[in-house]
Design an enzyme around this catalytic site. Structure first.
Site, PDB file in Angstrom:
ATOM      1  N   CYS A  79      -2.423 -26.571  -6.349  1.00 58.71           N
ATOM      2  CA  CYS A  79      -3.297 -27.539  -7.005  1.00 58.71           C
ATOM      3  C   CYS A  79      -2.787 -28.914  -6.613  1.00 58.71           C
ATOM      4  O   CYS A  79      -1.658 -29.060  -6.167  1.00 58.71           O
ATOM      5  CB  CYS A  79      -3.195 -27.403  -8.514  1.00 58.71           C
ATOM      6  SG  CYS A  79      -3.599 -25.753  -9.093  1.00 58.71           S
TER       7      CYS A  79
ATOM      8  N   ARG B  96      -5.394 -28.972  -1.155  1.00 61.94           N
ATOM      9  CA  ARG B  96      -4.435 -28.179  -1.935  1.00 61.94           C
ATOM     10  C   ARG B  96      -5.106 -27.208  -2.903  1.00 61.94           C
ATOM     11  O   ARG B  96      -4.440 -26.360  -3.497  1.00 61.94           O
ATOM     12  CB  ARG B  96      -3.523 -29.118  -2.745  1.00 61.94           C
ATOM     13  CG  ARG B  96      -2.697 -30.050  -1.905  1.00 61.94           C
ATOM     14  CD  ARG B  96      -1.857 -30.945  -2.786  1.00 61.94           C
ATOM     15  NE  ARG B  96      -0.925 -30.165  -3.556  1.00 61.94           N
ATOM     16  CZ  ARG B  96       0.280 -29.810  -3.150  1.00 61.94           C
ATOM     17  NH1 ARG B  96       0.694 -30.174  -1.953  1.00 61.94           N
ATOM     18  NH2 ARG B  96       1.069 -29.099  -3.916  1.00 61.94           N
TER      19      ARG B  96
ATOM     20  N   TRP C  15      -6.589 -24.666  -7.835  1.00 55.98           N
ATOM     21  CA  TRP C  15      -6.674 -23.396  -7.117  1.00 55.98           C
ATOM     22  C   TRP C  15      -6.286 -22.360  -8.154  1.00 55.98           C
ATOM     23  O   TRP C  15      -5.124 -22.280  -8.551  1.00 55.98           O
ATOM     24  CB  TRP C  15      -5.715 -23.391  -5.934  1.00 55.98           C
ATOM     25  CG  TRP C  15      -5.811 -22.164  -5.086  1.00 55.98           C
ATOM     26  CD1 TRP C  15      -6.729 -21.929  -4.103  1.00 55.98           C
ATOM     27  CD2 TRP C  15      -4.945 -21.024  -5.122  1.00 55.98           C
ATOM     28  NE1 TRP C  15      -6.493 -20.699  -3.537  1.00 55.98           N
ATOM     29  CE2 TRP C  15      -5.406 -20.116  -4.148  1.00 55.98           C
ATOM     30  CE3 TRP C  15      -3.847 -20.666  -5.885  1.00 55.98           C
ATOM     31  CZ2 TRP C  15      -4.803 -18.886  -3.916  1.00 55.98           C
ATOM     32  CZ3 TRP C  15      -3.234 -19.437  -5.664  1.00 55.98           C
ATOM     33  CH2 TRP C  15      -3.723 -18.569  -4.668  1.00 55.98           C
TER      34      TRP C  15
ATOM     35  N   GLY D 122       1.420 -25.027 -10.219  1.00 59.10           N
ATOM     36  CA  GLY D 122       2.482 -24.016 -10.236  1.00 59.10           C
ATOM     37  C   GLY D 122       2.122 -22.879 -11.176  1.00 59.10           C
ATOM     38  O   GLY D 122       0.945 -22.701 -11.512  1.00 59.10           O
TER      39      GLY D 122
ATOM     40  N   GLU E 129      -3.034 -14.588  15.651  1.00 61.75           N
ATOM     41  CA  GLU E 129      -3.444 -15.923  15.197  1.00 61.75           C
ATOM     42  C   GLU E 129      -4.965 -16.096  15.311  1.00 61.75           C
ATOM     43  O   GLU E 129      -5.605 -16.641  14.403  1.00 61.75           O
ATOM     44  CB  GLU E 129      -2.680 -16.995  16.011  1.00 61.75           C
ATOM     45  CG  GLU E 129      -3.071 -18.434  15.748  1.00 61.75           C
ATOM     46  CD  GLU E 129      -2.898 -18.882  14.295  1.00 61.75           C
ATOM     47  OE1 GLU E 129      -2.272 -18.169  13.497  1.00 61.75           O
ATOM     48  OE2 GLU E 129      -3.444 -19.952  13.964  1.00 61.75           O
TER      49      GLU E 129
ATOM     50  N   LYS F 271      -7.585 -16.817  12.234  1.00 67.13           N
ATOM     51  CA  LYS F 271      -8.560 -17.921  12.209  1.00 67.13           C
ATOM     52  C   LYS F 271      -9.953 -17.394  11.901  1.00 67.13           C
ATOM     53  O   LYS F 271     -10.698 -17.979  11.113  1.00 67.13           O
ATOM     54  CB  LYS F 271      -8.609 -18.671  13.558  1.00 67.13           C
ATOM     55  CG  LYS F 271      -7.401 -19.480  13.949  1.00 67.13           C
ATOM     56  CD  LYS F 271      -7.131 -20.666  13.058  1.00 67.13           C
ATOM     57  CE  LYS F 271      -6.256 -20.292  11.895  1.00 67.13           C
ATOM     58  NZ  LYS F 271      -4.871 -20.664  11.917  1.00 67.13           N
TER      59      LYS F 271
ATOM     60  N   GLU G 257     -10.169 -16.283   8.128  1.00 67.95           N
ATOM     61  CA  GLU G 257     -10.186 -17.314   7.087  1.00 67.95           C
ATOM     62  C   GLU G 257     -11.362 -18.281   7.237  1.00 67.95           C
ATOM     63  O   GLU G 257     -11.889 -18.758   6.246  1.00 67.95           O
ATOM     64  CB  GLU G 257      -8.842 -18.045   6.962  1.00 67.95           C
ATOM     65  CG  GLU G 257      -8.428 -18.891   8.138  1.00 67.95           C
ATOM     66  CD  GLU G 257      -7.088 -19.596   7.885  1.00 67.95           C
ATOM     67  OE1 GLU G 257      -6.432 -19.949   8.868  1.00 67.95           O
ATOM     68  OE2 GLU G 257      -6.701 -19.801   6.721  1.00 67.95           O
TER      69      GLU G 257
ATOM     70  N   HIS H  19      -3.310   4.445  21.034  1.00 69.99           N
ATOM     71  CA  HIS H  19      -2.561   5.228  20.043  1.00 69.99           C
ATOM     72  C   HIS H  19      -3.272   5.288  18.690  1.00 69.99           C
ATOM     73  O   HIS H  19      -2.642   5.597  17.680  1.00 69.99           O
ATOM     74  CB  HIS H  19      -1.154   4.648  19.871  1.00 69.99           C
ATOM     75  CG  HIS H  19      -0.320   4.748  21.122  1.00 69.99           C
ATOM     76  ND1 HIS H  19       0.047   5.954  21.666  1.00 69.99           N
ATOM     77  CD2 HIS H  19       0.159   3.779  21.951  1.00 69.99           C
ATOM     78  CE1 HIS H  19       0.759   5.730  22.775  1.00 69.99           C
ATOM     79  NE2 HIS H  19       0.829   4.417  22.967  1.00 69.99           N
TER      80      HIS H  19
ATOM     81  N   LYS I  26      -4.507 -25.046   1.269  1.00 70.53           N
ATOM     82  CA  LYS I  26      -3.688 -25.359   2.441  1.00 70.53           C
ATOM     83  C   LYS I  26      -2.217 -25.048   2.192  1.00 70.53           C
ATOM     84  O   LYS I  26      -1.528 -24.501   3.030  1.00 70.53           O
ATOM     85  CB  LYS I  26      -3.877 -26.841   2.758  1.00 70.53           C
ATOM     86  CG  LYS I  26      -3.070 -27.338   3.927  1.00 70.53           C
ATOM     87  CD  LYS I  26      -3.840 -27.195   5.194  1.00 70.53           C
ATOM     88  CE  LYS I  26      -3.070 -27.578   6.416  1.00 70.53           C
ATOM     89  NZ  LYS I  26      -3.478 -26.752   7.560  1.00 70.53           N
TER      90      LYS I  26
END
Ligand code: AGP
Length: 588
Positions: free
Chosen positions: A2, A27, A74, A101, A465, A469, A472, A488, A583
């Site tokens: 947050c 954030r 968040w 937090g 990576e 991308k 998300e 396999h 982020k």
């Protein structure tokens, strides 16, 4: 996770708070709220949505008063609702609180407070802070004492800022960042320098267990035991504020394009710092590298480079797994932590554990004033400026550029990036010139539900990576797979028109990977090639320039970033603020 901000000063607080929250929105962006003080009364407005939306519907920026606090959320405890949005008042309207937090003992505290007659309005853990402050403040009207008593009761991680009806703003920190920005006749108390950089470059970074009490006449710092503390005033770089979109529609697209410059900046390390970093590294008995998400993918590439060029063996451990893998971590070990923000809770936990076990800590961070940098014995900065898009792009290639410089130092320039970056820059320019072509490939993938990305050796972390991308930004299931592993098991997933992206530059991995591409094609897949060498197996081809072998990752990740960006637009997703994410993940 947050963002929190407090302001006392000569100016109207509300428009400043709204602007600060917009800058720190990366954030968390579930809900927004502010509280100001006018004529001794606390006024609160809050609601769900992004800052601009809530500001428009509730006219946040016109709340009167020169003192206030603000928050973007968040969600962790309690759904995304207006009631759970911060600020939270206590029962009376004497206090309001914003928090970042997790308060781990909130249910016990809540039960205790309810027993004392307190009435809760939200499902959040944060609201207990407001009621605790109220409890301690109401008995002797001593803000300092109320803050100390409250902090002593809380366990978990937190930074919070409270506003009191007498015009005082007070903040406390424990394992979440909190920074004071000093202005004439007042101050900011913020999660990030970005919250106040427009107004001041004078910052005080609070330590764990620090409390600040401020109003127009005073700024007092003390710890949870009530002892006065002094912290240095740091001059932060104004460039930290350069977070506008410029001519681009999204920060993410701007940041993808900035990589031409940021890779150079990241590679330009101060020699003295670089040598002392490498000294510590090369004296390690056991070397570990840690990071989360994208930064972990950088760690995987570093592992290859260290082993191949510097003949240094190391182990990579995801930060969230570090606590379970401590067998050989000791006082002869060195841990390299890689982190854009330098505030990721999992990374910080790994660093703290390693430190407790006597290890030396090195770090590669983008924010030189971050907690990870400050705990480190030595750190190198990625220098790529603020990255606002939640998806890491320029910070990833910046981290790689720093890691290449480290390897080059360890192997006396054998990678060659320290001498000349022009080859890389030209190659990246070529990819960026192909943006429209990549967007057209994204057009053909609109209904895709699954995407597989193959790569071997150094290209495997890039496949991870690229998949991250796509997940998300575009909310499409994507998986990076080592090309040699497809036979396999994963080959069973391939059917007609399954999309498979093959990262296959012409290095030692080329022949094996092209064979994998043919095997997949034979099962009906649509194959997208990223390579410097065209082959008929590819249904779509993204050409990259030939560069020296170890440097290919820096180039080949960029078409994947662009592809993910355009897939997000196709899906009508906001590439800068993907749903459910933030982020800087400062909770574990
Ligand atoms: C990357 O696109 C993600 N947003 C995420 O995985 C990120 O890399 C991770 O949370 C680590 O962050 P850090 O580099 O700031 O520590």
């Amino acid at each position: 996770m947050c963002s929190i901000i407090g302001y006392t000063g000569r100016l109207y607080a509300a428009p400043i708070l709204v602007q600060s929250l917009k800058r720190m929105e990366y954030r968390g962006y579930d809900s927004v709220g502010i509280a100001t003080i006018n004529n001794g009364k606390i006024l609160i407005r809050k609601g769900i949505g992004k800052v601009a939306e809530v500001n428009e519907s509730l006219d946040l920026g016109h709340l009167p008063g020169q003192i206030g606090i603000g928050h973007t959320r968040w969600a962790t405890h309690g759904g995304v609702t207006d009631k759970n949005a911060h600020p939270h008042p206590g029962c009376t309207n004497d206090i309001a609180v914003v928090h970042n937090g997790i308060i781990e003992n909130y249910s016990e505290l809540k039960a205790e407070l309810i027993g004392l007659g307190h009435k809760f309005k939200s499902q959040t853990d944060s609201e207990v802070i407001a009621h605790l402050l109220e409890l301690h403040y109401s008995s002797h009207r001593d803000i300092r004492q109320a803050m100390i008593e409250t902090c002593k009761k809380l366990s978990g991680t937190y930074a919070f800022v409270a506003v009191f009806e007498d015009g005082t703003v007070s903040g406390a920190r424990y394992d979440e960042p909190l920074i004071i920005g000093i202005v004439d006749s007042g101050c900011f108390i913020s999660s990030d320098v970005l919250g106040f950089i427009e107004y001041t470059d004078k910052a005080i970074f609070l330590d764990n267990r620090d409390i600040v009490v401020s109003n127009r006449d005073r700024l007092e710092l003390f710890d949870f035991d009530g002892h006065s503390v002094t912290r240095p005033i740091t001059q932060v770089a104004w460039e930290l504020g350069a977070a506008e979109k410029g001519k681009y529609t999204h920060h993410t697209l701007k940041e993808i394009h900035e990589q031409i410059q940021t890779i150079i900046e990241a590679g330009n390390q101060n020699n003295e710092k670089l040598y002392s970093f490498c000294d510590i590294l090369s004296n390690a008995k056991n070397l570990y590298i840690t990071g989360s998400g994208t930064s972990y993918h950088s760690a995987l590439i570093a592992k290859h480079l260290f082993s191949r060029f510097a003949k240094i063996r190391c182990e990579t451990i995801m930060s969230s797994e570090f606590q379970y893998m401590l067998d050989a971590v000791d006082d002869k070990s060195v841990l390299i932590a890689i982190s854009q923000s330098g505030e990721t809770a999992d990374v910080l936990q790994a660093v703290k554990i390693a430190r407790q076990m006597g290890s030396k800590i090195l770090s590669v961070v983008n924010i030189p004033t971050s907690s990870v940098a400050r705990i480190s014995d030595s750190f190198l900065s990625v220098n790529c400026g603020p990255e606002i898009g939640v998806a890491a792009t320029k910070s990833f290639t910046g981290q790689l550029s720093v890691l290449y410089s480290i390897v080059d130092t360890l192997c006396n320039g054998c990678v060659g990036i320290s001498r000349d970056k022009s080859e890389i820059i030209k190659a990246i320019e070529l990819v960026l010139d192909d943006e429209i072509k990549i967007a057209e490939i994204a057009d053909t993938m609109e209904d895709t539900k699954d995407i597989y990305i193959l790569g071997r050796s150094l290209h495997y972390p890039i496949s991870l990576e690229g998949a991250l991308k796509i997940k998300e930004l575009a909310y499409i299931h994507a998986e990076g797979i080592p090309a040699g592993e497809i036979k396999h098991g994963p080959l069973a997933l391939i059917e007609k028109n399954t999309i498979v992206i093959v990262i296959n530059p012409s290095d030692a991995t080329y022949n094996s990977t092209i064979s994998s591409a043919y095997e997949i094609k034979a099962r009906g897949a649509t194959v997208i090639g990223i390579s410097d060498k065209l082959d008929e197996v590819y249904d779509h081809f993204i050409k990259i320039a030939k560069v020296s072998d170890p440097l290919f990752p820096l180039v080949e990740v960029i078409p994947l970033q662009i592809l993910a960006y355009y897939l997000a637009l196709k899906k009508k997703a906001d590439p800068d603020y993907p749903r459910n994410l933030a982020k800087s993940v400062t909770v574990r």
